[in-house]
Design an enzyme around this catalytic site. Structure first.
Site, short mmCIF file in Angstrom:
data_model
loop_
_atom_site.label_atom_id
_atom_site.label_comp_id
_atom_site.label_asym_id
_atom_site.label_seq_id
_atom_site.Cartn_x
_atom_site.Cartn_y
_atom_site.Cartn_z
N ARG A 19 20.51 37.03 11.44
CA ARG A 19 19.91 37.53 12.74
C ARG A 19 20.11 36.69 14.01
O ARG A 19 21.16 36.80 14.68
CB ARG A 19 18.37 37.97 12.63
CG ARG A 19 18.14 38.83 13.62
CD ARG A 19 17.80 38.05 14.91
NE ARG A 19 16.51 37.15 14.75
CZ ARG A 19 16.35 36.31 15.69
NH1 ARG A 19 16.87 36.41 17.04
NH2 ARG A 19 15.58 35.21 15.82
N ASP A 20 19.36 35.64 13.96
CA ASP A 20 19.43 34.61 15.25
C ASP A 20 20.86 34.06 15.12
O ASP A 20 21.59 33.94 16.11
CB ASP A 20 18.42 33.43 14.95
CG ASP A 20 18.06 32.91 16.24
OD1 ASP A 20 18.75 33.18 17.33
OD2 ASP A 20 17.03 32.21 16.32
N HIS A 211 10.39 26.86 14.53
CA HIS A 211 11.85 27.42 14.75
C HIS A 211 12.51 26.59 15.77
O HIS A 211 12.26 26.85 16.96
CB HIS A 211 11.51 29.17 15.14
CG HIS A 211 12.85 29.60 15.50
ND1 HIS A 211 13.20 30.72 14.61
CD2 HIS A 211 13.55 29.69 16.53
CE1 HIS A 211 14.19 31.23 15.20
NE2 HIS A 211 14.51 30.76 16.25
N HIS A 213 15.91 25.15 17.29
CA HIS A 213 17.20 25.05 17.92
C HIS A 213 17.76 23.78 18.17
O HIS A 213 16.84 22.80 18.47
CB HIS A 213 17.45 26.13 19.15
CG HIS A 213 17.55 27.59 18.88
ND1 HIS A 213 18.56 28.30 18.68
CD2 HIS A 213 16.41 28.31 18.50
CE1 HIS A 213 18.24 29.59 18.25
NE2 HIS A 213 16.95 29.54 18.20
N CYS A 244 20.68 32.24 21.50
CA CYS A 244 19.83 33.34 21.92
C CYS A 244 20.65 33.65 23.43
O CYS A 244 21.11 33.11 24.01
CB CYS A 244 18.50 33.02 22.61
SG CYS A 244 17.79 34.55 23.18
N ASN A 253 20.42 27.49 15.56
CA ASN A 253 19.28 26.79 14.90
C ASN A 253 19.84 25.72 14.08
O ASN A 253 20.97 25.51 13.91
CB ASN A 253 18.55 27.86 13.90
CG ASN A 253 18.36 28.90 14.58
OD1 ASN A 253 18.99 30.00 15.06
ND2 ASN A 253 16.93 29.17 14.96
P1 HMG Z 1 14.21 48.12 28.23
O1 HMG Z 1 15.47 48.61 29.00
O2 HMG Z 1 13.14 47.49 29.20
O3 HMG Z 1 13.74 49.29 27.36
O4 HMG Z 1 14.58 47.20 27.37
P2 HMG Z 1 13.15 50.94 27.56
O5 HMG Z 1 12.25 51.26 26.71
O6 HMG Z 1 13.46 51.12 29.05
O7 HMG Z 1 14.87 51.46 27.16
C1 HMG Z 1 15.91 51.33 27.69
C2 HMG Z 1 17.03 51.80 26.47
O8 HMG Z 1 17.31 51.02 25.42
C3 HMG Z 1 17.08 53.21 26.07
O9 HMG Z 1 18.16 53.64 25.84
C4 HMG Z 1 16.22 53.15 24.56
O10 HMG Z 1 16.51 54.18 23.82
C5 HMG Z 1 16.74 51.90 24.27
P3 HMG Z 1 18.83 54.76 27.04
O11 HMG Z 1 18.00 55.67 27.15
O12 HMG Z 1 19.40 53.78 28.02
O13 HMG Z 1 20.32 55.09 26.19
N1 HMG Z 1 15.90 51.10 23.46
C6 HMG Z 1 16.33 50.80 21.93
N2 HMG Z 1 17.23 51.14 21.26
C7 HMG Z 1 17.27 50.56 19.96
N3 HMG Z 1 16.19 49.92 19.42
C8 HMG Z 1 15.10 49.73 20.42
C9 HMG Z 1 15.10 50.24 21.52
N4 HMG Z 1 14.31 50.00 22.55
C10 HMG Z 1 14.83 50.54 23.44
N5 HMG Z 1 14.06 48.92 19.71
C11 HMG Z 1 14.14 46.12 25.14
C12 HMG Z 1 13.61 46.50 26.24
C13 HMG Z 1 13.12 44.92 24.44
C14 HMG Z 1 14.67 47.32 24.10
C15 HMG Z 1 15.42 45.34 25.51
O14 HMG Z 1 15.11 44.15 26.40
C16 HMG Z 1 16.15 44.47 24.27
O15 HMG Z 1 16.74 45.21 23.26
N6 HMG Z 1 16.00 43.16 24.19
C17 HMG Z 1 16.79 42.38 23.43
C18 HMG Z 1 16.22 41.02 23.14
C19 HMG Z 1 16.82 40.40 21.91
O16 HMG Z 1 17.05 40.85 21.10
N7 HMG Z 1 16.72 39.05 22.18
C20 HMG Z 1 17.18 38.15 21.16
C21 HMG Z 1 16.46 38.24 19.95
S1 HMG Z 1 14.81 37.15 20.34
C22 HMG Z 1 15.52 35.47 19.91
O17 HMG Z 1 16.65 35.38 19.56
C23 HMG Z 1 14.48 34.42 20.08
C24 HMG Z 1 13.84 34.08 18.64
O18 HMG Z 1 15.07 33.42 17.79
C25 HMG Z 1 12.95 32.79 18.90
C26 HMG Z 1 13.54 31.83 19.74
O19 HMG Z 1 14.57 31.17 19.47
O20 HMG Z 1 13.11 31.59 20.86
C27 HMG Z 1 13.27 35.06 17.98
MG MG Z 2 16.00 31.65 17.95
#
Ligand code: HMG
Ligand code: MG
Length: 306
Positions: A19-20, A211, A213, A244, A253
């Protein structure tokens, strides 16, 4: 034998590479490759593998095949397969995909929260509430990840109070485990201990995960520093994959091979077969057409090649 009685005797390593690690790749990685990667990691003995992320495919296209991956992996009995779920849409997909654990992910930094999940910290907690309730109702494990607990690419310093506040909110949502994340790899060992101890003031330390990086090459030192204050769950990515998409310049990571090598040397039990992790790291690195970002992994592979 563990010669360091002050360190935990056993740790859980959560493999987050599928995933990450892969979420940040520029070229699309076929589902078949992800499935083989997860299967190899399962065989290596991980008790927890972060295999999927049910986020918007417009935001993170690499994770669009998550349902396919979850449907086709060979699940090892006793291993928890986790999926990121930012909202109910993500939760429903994770439930359908038979995830064992769902991961809500917030931030200790307001600026990062906006960039990563398009809402404030308070709004994110409100979005996580129904996810947490649904997870409990479905009997799934609930984990929370807190980004930028050691520094933020947009706002810089992140106060300890801000970390403590979000840890408390996640605890109140009923999380089984809480990850303290160094998204951009800026932490150093004493800072790590200060943040971990502060987090431990809000949540039981045995369920806090580190966690890290490895952007600034400090992750292994930070893991050791975390062990010293009693943290016993760590996240890592095979071959040091990752970054990310919403933290510019953040690299992968800490490599799993390096963490397992260090734990083996410390006499700390992981239950993981290092040789099989090295094989998995070489497999995915060959597919990506680059060398693994793991000192221990590459050293072991070079030694084998003679
Ligand atoms: P948004 O645009 O504010 O959400 O995004 P929305 O509710 O207004 O929906 C907009 C569109 O997204 C719609 O589609 C929804 O259907 C779709 P449209 O009508 O435009 O075609 N949608 C989704 N589709 C699939 N699955 C869903 C979903 N939710 C809405 N769950 C949202 C908000 C959170 C969805 C968006 O900002 C997003 O997906 N962000 C991705 C963030 C991400 O994945 N970041 C990387 C992971 S976190 C990370 O790596 C950190 C970590 O490792 C720890 C660290 O290292 O810090 C964990
Ligand atoms: Mg991460």
């Amino acid at each position: 034998m563990n010669t360091q009685p002050d360190l935990p005797r056993k740790v859980k390593i959560v493999e987050v590479g599928p995933r990450d690690g892969l979420q940040n790749e520029k070229e699309s990685v076929p589902a078949s490759v992800k499935i083989e990667l997860v299967d190899r990691l399962s065989q290596a003995g991980f008790l927890n593998i972060e295999a999927a992320s049910f986020v918007s495919p417009k935001w993170v296209p690499q994770m669009a095949t998550s349902a396919e991956v979850m449907a086709q992996i060979a699940r090892r009995a006793g291993t928890i397969y986790s999926a990121l779920t930012p909202n109910m849409q993500g939760f429903d997909a994770a439930l359908a995909a038979k995830a064992d654990e769902v991961v809500i992910f917030g931030s200790a930094s307001e600026a990062f929260s906006q960039k990563n999940i398009n809402c404030s910290i308070a709004e994110s907690i409100a979005r996580f509430e129904p996810v947490a309730k649904a997870a409990k109702a479905a009997g799934l494990r609930l984990r929370a990840s807190i980004s930028c607990a050691f520094g933020c690419p947009y706002q810089g310093e992140v106060p300890l109070d801000a970390v403590a506040e979000v840890v408390g909110r996640m605890r109140d949502l009923g999380c089984d485990e809480i990850d303290i994340a160094d998204t951009i790899g800026v932490a150093t060992p004493r800072k790590t201990q200060a943040v971990m101890l502060r987090a431990a003031g809000e949540f039981r330390i045995e369920s806090i995960a580190g966690h890290f990086h490895d952007t600034y090459g400090q992750a292994l030192a930070n893991i050791y520093a975390s062990l010293e204050v009693g943290v016993a769950i760590f996240h890592s990515s095979v071959a040091g994959l990752g970054g990310c998409p919403y933290a510019k310049g953040a690299t992968g990571n800490i490599a799993t091979e390096d963490v397992v090598y260090m734990m083996n040397g410390l006499g700390i039990e992981t239950g993981i077969d290092l040789d099989l992790v090295v094989d998995a790291g070489q497999f995915i690195s060959q597919h990506l057409g680059r060398k693994a970002v793991s000192r221990a992994g590459n050293a072991i592979a070079a030694k084998r090649a003679g």
